[in-house]
Structure formats: structure tokens, C-alpha cells
Design an enzyme around this catalytic site. Sequence first.
Site, PDB file in Angstrom:
ATOM      1  N   HIS A 108       6.950   2.140  -1.218  1.00  5.25           N
ATOM      2  CA  HIS A 108       8.119   1.279  -0.998  1.00  5.25           C
ATOM      3  C   HIS A 108       8.296   0.259  -2.127  1.00  5.25           C
ATOM      4  CE1 HIS A 108      11.331  -0.327   1.434  1.00  5.25           C
ATOM      5  NE2 HIS A 108      10.807  -1.546   1.380  1.00  5.25           N
ATOM      6  N   GLU A 112       0.807  -1.221   0.000  1.00  3.43           N
ATOM      7  CA  GLU A 112       0.000   0.000   0.000  1.00  3.43           C
ATOM      8  C   GLU A 112       0.837   1.267   0.000  1.00  3.43           C
ATOM      9  OE1 GLU A 112      -2.777  -0.230   3.190  1.00  3.43           O
ATOM     10  OE2 GLU A 112      -3.522  -2.183   2.555  1.00  3.43           O
TER      11      GLU A 112
END
Length: 157
Positions: free
Chosen positions: A94, A91
Site C-alpha cells: 500500500h 508492511e
Amino acid sequence: MSVAANIPFIAPNLAGSGLRIGIVMSRFNTPVCEGLRDACVAELKTLGVAEQDMLITTVPGALEIPLVLAAMAESDRFDALIALGAVIRGETYHFELVANESGAGVSRIGLDYGIVVANAILTTENDEQAEVRVLEKGTDAARVAVETANLLKALQV
């Protein structure tokens, strides 16, 4: 008659006998990475690479793979290297960071050290996509490593 009939050609060579292969596997997303490893090793054996000519190492995640590949390349012990990992979208941003940086690092090792590095770090949207690609990508990594190592050897003659 083919236009390229008289031009020298180096045919693909998938004979792995005598080749030394270093494998770096991420432990993040372990079931996927172990599936990649198993498919890769099985194909290396099929191509004739002996178990004693393989070395498998593990690292915490995909970002650590290039550093260990560099150490392996510097050792001059290997004819080819293989990177195995799985970066699965979450989410946060990253995912993009890890996918881009690990891919760039893996590519740089091959270019900097003049050694083939087969990149089998999956980048997928979800676990299901990764699981579907494990067998094909692990097998492909072994074939890429062997074929390209043989090509580099043929070009040195």
C-alpha cells in the site's frame, strides 16, 4: 565577462505579499502533517503572505489531495497550491501505491491547470524520518510556492 551577461534573466522572487495560497493537508499521520502545516504557514507569513490570503483544507489521506487541489485550481482563486502529507512505509504494498499515485496526481494538477503545486507529501520509511524532515519540507513548500508563483506571473508580462 560572463557568457550570459546580455541574456535577460528573471531573478528569484520570494515576496509573498498579495499572493493567494491554497493548502491541502492530509489528516493521516496527523502529528507529522500538522508539523508540516505549521512550518509552511510560518514561512508563508515570513515571506509576506497575509493570513487572509491563505486557505487550509484537510482530507483523509494523501490519495484525496489531488482531487481537492484540482477543485482549488479550477476555482481560479489561488496563485499557488501546496500539498502536505505523510506516507510512511508499512508492511504492505500500500505504501508504494499511495506514494506513487499521490505524487503523480499532484504533479498532474500543476501541469493540467498551469498553477504551481508545491509537493510536500513526505514518503519515508518510518516516523522518525518523517519527524526529522517536517520543518525543512514545510518551509521549502512555502518558498517553492511563492517563488514559482512569482515566476509564472513574471512570464505572463
